[in-house]
Design a protein around this motif. Structure first.
Motif, PDB file in Angstrom:
ATOM      1  N   ASP A   1      60.965  62.380  54.018  1.00 55.17           N
ATOM      2  CA  ASP A   1      61.615  61.775  52.675  1.00 55.17           C
ATOM      3  C   ASP A   1      61.488  60.122  52.854  1.00 55.17           C
ATOM      4  O   ASP A   1      62.055  59.142  52.625  1.00 55.17           O
ATOM      5  N   ASN A   2      60.007  59.924  52.844  1.00 55.22           N
ATOM      6  CA  ASN A   2      59.530  58.814  52.687  1.00 55.22           C
ATOM      7  C   ASN A   2      58.256  58.740  51.532  1.00 55.22           C
ATOM      8  O   ASN A   2      58.003  60.001  51.380  1.00 55.22           O
ATOM      9  N   ASP A   3      57.774  57.702  50.725  1.00 56.86           N
ATOM     10  CA  ASP A   3      56.660  57.970  50.064  1.00 56.86           C
ATOM     11  C   ASP A   3      55.607  57.738  50.859  1.00 56.86           C
ATOM     12  O   ASP A   3      55.189  56.835  50.736  1.00 56.86           O
ATOM     13  N   PHE A   4      55.060  58.867  51.052  1.00 57.40           N
ATOM     14  CA  PHE A   4      53.924  59.213  51.821  1.00 57.40           C
ATOM     15  C   PHE A   4      52.677  58.442  51.085  1.00 57.40           C
ATOM     16  O   PHE A   4      51.763  57.711  51.464  1.00 57.40           O
ATOM     17  N   ALA A   5      52.503  58.741  49.825  1.00 53.94           N
ATOM     18  CA  ALA A   5      51.459  58.482  49.015  1.00 53.94           C
ATOM     19  C   ALA A   5      51.347  56.823  48.955  1.00 53.94           C
ATOM     20  O   ALA A   5      50.200  56.354  49.186  1.00 53.94           O
ATOM     21  N   ALA A   6      52.539  55.996  48.746  1.00 51.81           N
ATOM     22  CA  ALA A   6      52.709  54.739  48.571  1.00 51.81           C
ATOM     23  C   ALA A   6      52.354  54.269  49.798  1.00 51.81           C
ATOM     24  O   ALA A   6      51.595  53.031  49.831  1.00 51.81           O
ATOM     25  N   MET A   7      52.857  54.639  50.858  1.00 51.14           N
ATOM     26  CA  MET A   7      52.605  54.069  52.468  1.00 51.14           C
ATOM     27  C   MET A   7      51.222  54.087  52.660  1.00 51.14           C
ATOM     28  O   MET A   7      50.564  53.239  53.110  1.00 51.14           O
ATOM     29  N   PHE A   8      50.404  55.264  52.249  1.00 47.37           N
ATOM     30  CA  PHE A   8      48.908  55.293  52.490  1.00 47.37           C
ATOM     31  C   PHE A   8      48.158  54.417  52.015  1.00 47.37           C
ATOM     32  O   PHE A   8      47.242  53.716  52.248  1.00 47.37           O
ATOM     33  N   ALA A   9      48.556  54.361  50.490  1.00 52.57           N
ATOM     34  CA  ALA A   9      47.879  53.479  49.625  1.00 52.57           C
ATOM     35  C   ALA A   9      47.928  52.058  49.963  1.00 52.57           C
ATOM     36  O   ALA A   9      46.838  51.406  50.057  1.00 52.57           O
ATOM     37  N   GLY A  10      49.114  51.570  50.405  1.00 52.40           N
ATOM     38  CA  GLY A  10      49.319  50.347  51.081  1.00 52.40           C
ATOM     39  C   GLY A  10      48.346  50.091  52.378  1.00 52.40           C
ATOM     40  O   GLY A  10      47.910  49.095  52.251  1.00 52.40           O
ATOM     41  N   GLN A  11      48.391  51.131  52.971  1.00 52.90           N
ATOM     42  CA  GLN A  11      47.558  50.944  54.232  1.00 52.90           C
ATOM     43  C   GLN A  11      46.053  50.569  53.874  1.00 52.90           C
ATOM     44  O   GLN A  11      45.329  49.855  54.445  1.00 52.90           O
ATOM     45  N   MET A  12      45.683  51.294  52.878  1.00 55.00           N
ATOM     46  CA  MET A  12      44.306  51.369  52.414  1.00 55.00           C
ATOM     47  C   MET A  12      43.952  49.820  51.888  1.00 55.00           C
ATOM     48  O   MET A  12      43.032  49.329  52.460  1.00 55.00           O
ATOM     49  N   VAL A  13      44.947  49.352  51.182  1.00 58.66           N
ATOM     50  CA  VAL A  13      44.866  47.950  50.804  1.00 58.66           C
ATOM     51  C   VAL A  13      44.743  46.903  51.994  1.00 58.66           C
ATOM     52  O   VAL A  13      44.035  46.065  52.017  1.00 58.66           O
ATOM     53  N   GLU A  14      45.592  47.071  53.020  1.00 57.64           N
ATOM     54  CA  GLU A  14      45.865  46.264  54.204  1.00 57.64           C
ATOM     55  C   GLU A  14      44.246  46.418  54.959  1.00 57.64           C
ATOM     56  O   GLU A  14      43.638  45.407  55.520  1.00 57.64           O
TER      57      GLU A  14
ATOM     58  N   LEU B   1      38.072  43.132  46.403  1.00 56.54           N
ATOM     59  CA  LEU B   1      39.742  43.737  46.826  1.00 56.54           C
ATOM     60  C   LEU B   1      40.336  44.123  45.812  1.00 56.54           C
ATOM     61  O   LEU B   1      41.233  45.133  45.750  1.00 56.54           O
ATOM     62  N   ALA B   2      40.071  43.803  44.340  1.00 58.47           N
ATOM     63  CA  ALA B   2      40.630  44.344  43.056  1.00 58.47           C
ATOM     64  C   ALA B   2      40.360  45.819  43.290  1.00 58.47           C
ATOM     65  O   ALA B   2      41.026  46.693  42.979  1.00 58.47           O
ATOM     66  N   ALA B   3      39.076  46.034  43.569  1.00 60.91           N
ATOM     67  CA  ALA B   3      38.493  47.231  43.225  1.00 60.91           C
ATOM     68  C   ALA B   3      39.280  48.330  44.548  1.00 60.91           C
ATOM     69  O   ALA B   3      39.362  49.609  43.964  1.00 60.91           O
ATOM     70  N   ALA B   4      39.301  47.796  45.585  1.00 59.64           N
ATOM     71  CA  ALA B   4      39.892  48.570  46.713  1.00 59.64           C
ATOM     72  C   ALA B   4      41.412  48.877  46.422  1.00 59.64           C
ATOM     73  O   ALA B   4      41.972  49.740  46.501  1.00 59.64           O
ATOM     74  N   VAL B   5      42.278  47.960  45.297  1.00 59.11           N
ATOM     75  CA  VAL B   5      43.570  48.094  45.281  1.00 59.11           C
ATOM     76  C   VAL B   5      43.520  49.091  44.016  1.00 59.11           C
ATOM     77  O   VAL B   5      44.344  49.984  44.323  1.00 59.11           O
ATOM     78  N   GLN B   6      42.698  49.062  43.105  1.00 59.08           N
ATOM     79  CA  GLN B   6      42.492  50.014  42.328  1.00 59.08           C
ATOM     80  C   GLN B   6      42.381  51.517  42.899  1.00 59.08           C
ATOM     81  O   GLN B   6      43.034  52.488  42.363  1.00 59.08           O
ATOM     82  N   GLN B   7      41.427  51.441  43.719  1.00 58.93           N
ATOM     83  CA  GLN B   7      41.021  52.744  44.502  1.00 58.93           C
ATOM     84  C   GLN B   7      42.253  53.404  45.293  1.00 58.93           C
ATOM     85  O   GLN B   7      42.689  54.652  44.982  1.00 58.93           O
ATOM     86  N   ALA B   8      43.293  52.597  45.699  1.00 59.01           N
ATOM     87  CA  ALA B   8      44.199  52.760  46.423  1.00 59.01           C
ATOM     88  C   ALA B   8      45.400  53.299  45.553  1.00 59.01           C
ATOM     89  O   ALA B   8      46.018  54.519  45.628  1.00 59.01           O
TER      90      ALA B   8
END
Length: 177
Positions: free
Chosen positions: A99-112, A124-131
């Motif tokens: 019951d957590n937002d796995f997709a958002a968490m993983f996308a956040g890790q991609m940006v990190e 970095l903007a391209a990486a954020v867009q990809q996430a």
């Protein structure tokens, strides 16, 4: 043969599914440390050893100690298919239980990770867009489930191939009299 596929496929699926659920629950949906991927594939190999056992069982009982490559490979793929479907179901269940937002968490890790690599500006903007694109895609179960299936099924194909190649030789682990 259908009973063999079901029996060994369910055994493999329950083993790998239990490992997946256990790790998911233990880490609360967060990816485990660096060893997590290696442990995941190791659990897949352990679970998919049921492919080898299933093919050997078919060779020793119905085949009279002999099995040709293609029937053995097909049997292994069928067992892997059942195990993979159970693996997908276990992942979907873990997403519900965590019951957590796995997709958002993983996308956040991609940006990190992109920031840790030193990306900035346009990169970095391209990486954020990809996430963001990944996050949107992963929220769709019709895309997420095939992605999950593809995590395990190629491993099952490899185990099926090796098992079929090894067990087509009747002198390898011969049937007991």
């Amino acid at each position: 043969m259908f009973r063999i596929v079901l029996k060994y496929g369910v055994i493999a699926g329950l083993v790998v599914g239990a490992a997946l659920l256990g790790v998911s629950m233990a880490y609360g949906g967060q990816p485990p440390p660096d060893w997590g991927m290696a442990a995941g594939f190791a659990s897949m190999l352990v679970a998919l050893s049921a492919v080898f056992v299933g093919i050997k069982h078919q060779r020793d009982t119905a085949g009279g100690g002999v099995i040709r490559f293609w029937p053995a490979f097909g049997l292994g793929l069928a067992i892997s298919l059942v195990a993979s479907l159970i693996y997908v179901a276990a992942w979907e269940l873990s997403l519900v239980l965590i019951d957590n937002d796995f997709a958002a968490m993983f996308a956040g890790q991609m940006v990190e990770r992109a920031k840790e690599k030193g990306l900035s500006g346009e990169a970095l903007a391209a990486a954020v867009q990809q996430a963001r694109e990944f996050e949107a895609m992963y929220r769709n179960p019709l895309l997420r489930m095939p992605m999950t299936f593809v995590e395990i099924f190629p491993v099952g194909m490899l185990v099926s191939l090796v098992s079929a190649l090894v067990l087509r030789n009747p002198r390898v682990l011969p049937a007991r009299a």
